[in-house]
Design an enzyme around this catalytic site. Sequence first.
Site, PDB file in Angstrom:
ATOM      1  N   GLU A  89      -7.153  22.015 -13.890  1.00 35.09           N
ATOM      2  CA  GLU A  89      -6.819  21.345 -12.627  1.00 35.09           C
ATOM      3  C   GLU A  89      -7.181  19.880 -12.601  1.00 35.09           C
ATOM      4  O   GLU A  89      -8.069  19.433 -13.311  1.00 35.09           O
ATOM      5  CB  GLU A  89      -7.614  22.005 -11.499  1.00 35.09           C
ATOM      6  CG  GLU A  89      -7.123  23.358 -11.145  1.00 35.09           C
ATOM      7  CD  GLU A  89      -8.079  24.050 -10.193  1.00 35.09           C
ATOM      8  OE1 GLU A  89      -8.471  23.446  -9.190  1.00 35.09           O
ATOM      9  OE2 GLU A  89      -8.414  25.207 -10.486  1.00 35.09           O
ATOM     10  N   GLU A 159     -18.112  21.117 -18.222  1.00 37.06           N
ATOM     11  CA  GLU A 159     -19.310  20.287 -18.259  1.00 37.06           C
ATOM     12  C   GLU A 159     -19.046  19.200 -19.319  1.00 37.06           C
ATOM     13  O   GLU A 159     -19.049  19.487 -20.521  1.00 37.06           O
ATOM     14  CB  GLU A 159     -20.529  21.154 -18.617  1.00 37.06           C
ATOM     15  CG  GLU A 159     -21.782  20.394 -19.010  1.00 37.06           C
ATOM     16  CD  GLU A 159     -22.182  19.276 -18.031  1.00 37.06           C
ATOM     17  OE1 GLU A 159     -22.232  19.513 -16.818  1.00 37.06           O
ATOM     18  OE2 GLU A 159     -22.422  18.152 -18.506  1.00 37.06           O
ATOM     19  N   SER A 190     -19.774  13.438 -14.307  1.00 42.25           N
ATOM     20  CA  SER A 190     -20.727  14.280 -13.582  1.00 42.25           C
ATOM     21  C   SER A 190     -21.268  15.364 -14.506  1.00 42.25           C
ATOM     22  O   SER A 190     -20.508  16.054 -15.182  1.00 42.25           O
ATOM     23  CB  SER A 190     -20.030  14.926 -12.382  1.00 42.25           C
ATOM     24  OG  SER A 190     -20.921  15.751 -11.693  1.00 42.25           O
ATOM     25  N   CYS A 332     -13.630  23.149  -7.206  1.00 46.62           N
ATOM     26  CA  CYS A 332     -13.304  23.236  -8.627  1.00 46.62           C
ATOM     27  C   CYS A 332     -12.869  24.638  -9.032  1.00 46.62           C
ATOM     28  O   CYS A 332     -13.544  25.605  -8.743  1.00 46.62           O
ATOM     29  CB  CYS A 332     -14.530  22.912  -9.472  1.00 46.62           C
ATOM     30  SG  CYS A 332     -15.237  21.353  -9.096  1.00 46.62           S
TER      31      CYS A 332
HETATM   32  N1  SAH Z   1     -20.104  20.253 -14.774  1.00 50.09           N
HETATM   33  C1  SAH Z   1     -20.212  19.028 -14.038  1.00 50.09           C
HETATM   34  C2  SAH Z   1     -18.946  18.598 -13.325  1.00 50.09           C
HETATM   35  C3  SAH Z   1     -18.108  19.595 -12.650  1.00 50.09           C
HETATM   36  S1  SAH Z   1     -18.050  19.960 -10.963  1.00 50.09           S
HETATM   37  C4  SAH Z   1     -21.358  19.100 -13.073  1.00 50.09           C
HETATM   38  O1  SAH Z   1     -21.980  20.144 -12.957  1.00 50.09           O
HETATM   39  O2  SAH Z   1     -21.681  18.084 -12.464  1.00 50.09           O
HETATM   40  C5  SAH Z   1     -18.177  18.586  -9.945  1.00 50.09           C
HETATM   41  C6  SAH Z   1     -19.158  18.826  -8.793  1.00 50.09           C
HETATM   42  O3  SAH Z   1     -18.711  19.820  -7.882  1.00 50.09           O
HETATM   43  C7  SAH Z   1     -20.538  19.253  -9.265  1.00 50.09           C
HETATM   44  O4  SAH Z   1     -21.518  18.548  -8.566  1.00 50.09           O
HETATM   45  C8  SAH Z   1     -20.541  20.699  -8.899  1.00 50.09           C
HETATM   46  O5  SAH Z   1     -21.845  21.194  -8.817  1.00 50.09           O
HETATM   47  C9  SAH Z   1     -19.801  20.687  -7.578  1.00 50.09           C
HETATM   48  N2  SAH Z   1     -19.318  21.967  -7.116  1.00 50.09           N
HETATM   49  C10 SAH Z   1     -18.862  23.016  -7.836  1.00 50.09           C
HETATM   50  N3  SAH Z   1     -18.516  24.041  -7.031  1.00 50.09           N
HETATM   51  C11 SAH Z   1     -18.750  23.626  -5.767  1.00 50.09           C
HETATM   52  C12 SAH Z   1     -18.596  24.240  -4.479  1.00 50.09           C
HETATM   53  N4  SAH Z   1     -18.132  25.475  -4.369  1.00 50.09           N
HETATM   54  N5  SAH Z   1     -18.934  23.505  -3.401  1.00 50.09           N
HETATM   55  C13 SAH Z   1     -19.395  22.244  -3.515  1.00 50.09           C
HETATM   56  N6  SAH Z   1     -19.556  21.625  -4.696  1.00 50.09           N
HETATM   57  C14 SAH Z   1     -19.257  22.310  -5.807  1.00 50.09           C
END
Ligand code: SAH
Length: 353
Positions: A89, A159, A190, A332
């Site tokens: 996505e 990640e 991130s 995500c």
């Molecule tokens: N793996 C990386 C980047 C991917 S996600 C990381 O962990 O930072 C990007 C952001 O969205 C991250 O901060 C992740 O923790 C957050 N995220 C994932 N699922 C989420 C949800 N259901 N609600 C809010 N934030 C979420």
Amino acid sequence: MTELSRLYESEVREWCRQEGFPAFRGGQIFQWIHRGADWDEMTNLPAGMREALKQKAVAQPVRILQSRKSSVDDTVKFLFGLEDGNCVEGVLMHYHHGVTLCISTQVGCRMGCTFCASTLEGCIRNLTAGEMLGEILCANRFLGADTRVHNVVLMGSGEPLDNYEEVTRFFRLLREPDGICLSLRNVSLSTCGLVPQMYRLADEDLPVTLCVSLHAPNDTIRRQTMPIAQRYSMDEILKACRYYVEKTGRRVIFEYALIGGVNALPAQARELAGHLRGLQCHVNLIPLNTVRERKLNGVTEREVQNFLHELEQCHVSATRRREMGDDIAGACGQLRRSVLHDEAVQESGSERT
Ligand code: SAH
């Protein structure tokens, strides 16, 4: 098949030479690729050469399978198709300072955060640098001639620091002089906090903005939602962040998803602020996007404002992230999951009939 979109210009030239084509053709191909063109559009190459190239190499490894436009704010959610049938996505957001594209770096993710939809089936594979570039090229084509992607955030599925080699190659591709020339100042990565790779990135000359998913005021709570917290403590992460700020001169962004009953109390905001004292940083508060498969609670707007207020009282720079495209499967991994799920339902439906 060679994926040419992941190669630097010098490598495309070298590849051409090895395949028996003049090296200058490599320079032309490189420029076409970065403009989003596929073989048939590379009009300054002889037709016979294009046919020969098609048999040996892929120019554009990504295409848009589906796009959903939000009726509220023009946000567009893409489902990108890859050559091997996988899909990932991306999200296009229109801010006043320009167009931002959120891209994926892996098909799925193996980090296992309990609130995230991307990780539910683990990591299928890493994306290549060419596929990450391809996500931007698709979005640029979608946008048309008048506008293009200005900012890129690596916040889709995956990640990024778990795919270190290809992600850093992608950054270097972005600043190739004859490529799409996107400044790394406009790129944010991130991470859930892979400490050794955070140091490694700080030591490269790749000054992207580092965002760290903290999501907790201490290790005990962090371990409840993020398995990676068993491996690296918050102290170790914050030390790596200080090093990153020192080396790059850029402030670090902390992401904090507010989860009802877990990490959203005002006292927890004060505890968080205590950890961040003296660090050049900004906190991005994200009200949890609830995921169907996950049993975690969101927060009320009042809880968000109280948390924000508490951080401000402690002199921590913080904002609440605007929720965009809420009506088009925001969090995500949700669109990919909903599409895969729908397909599975259709498939099992057709089996029955
Ligand atoms: N793996 C990386 C980047 C991917 S996600 C990381 O962990 O930072 C990007 C952001 O969205 C991250 O901060 C992740 O923790 C957050 N995220 C994932 N699922 C989420 C949800 N259901 N609600 C809010 N934030 C979420």
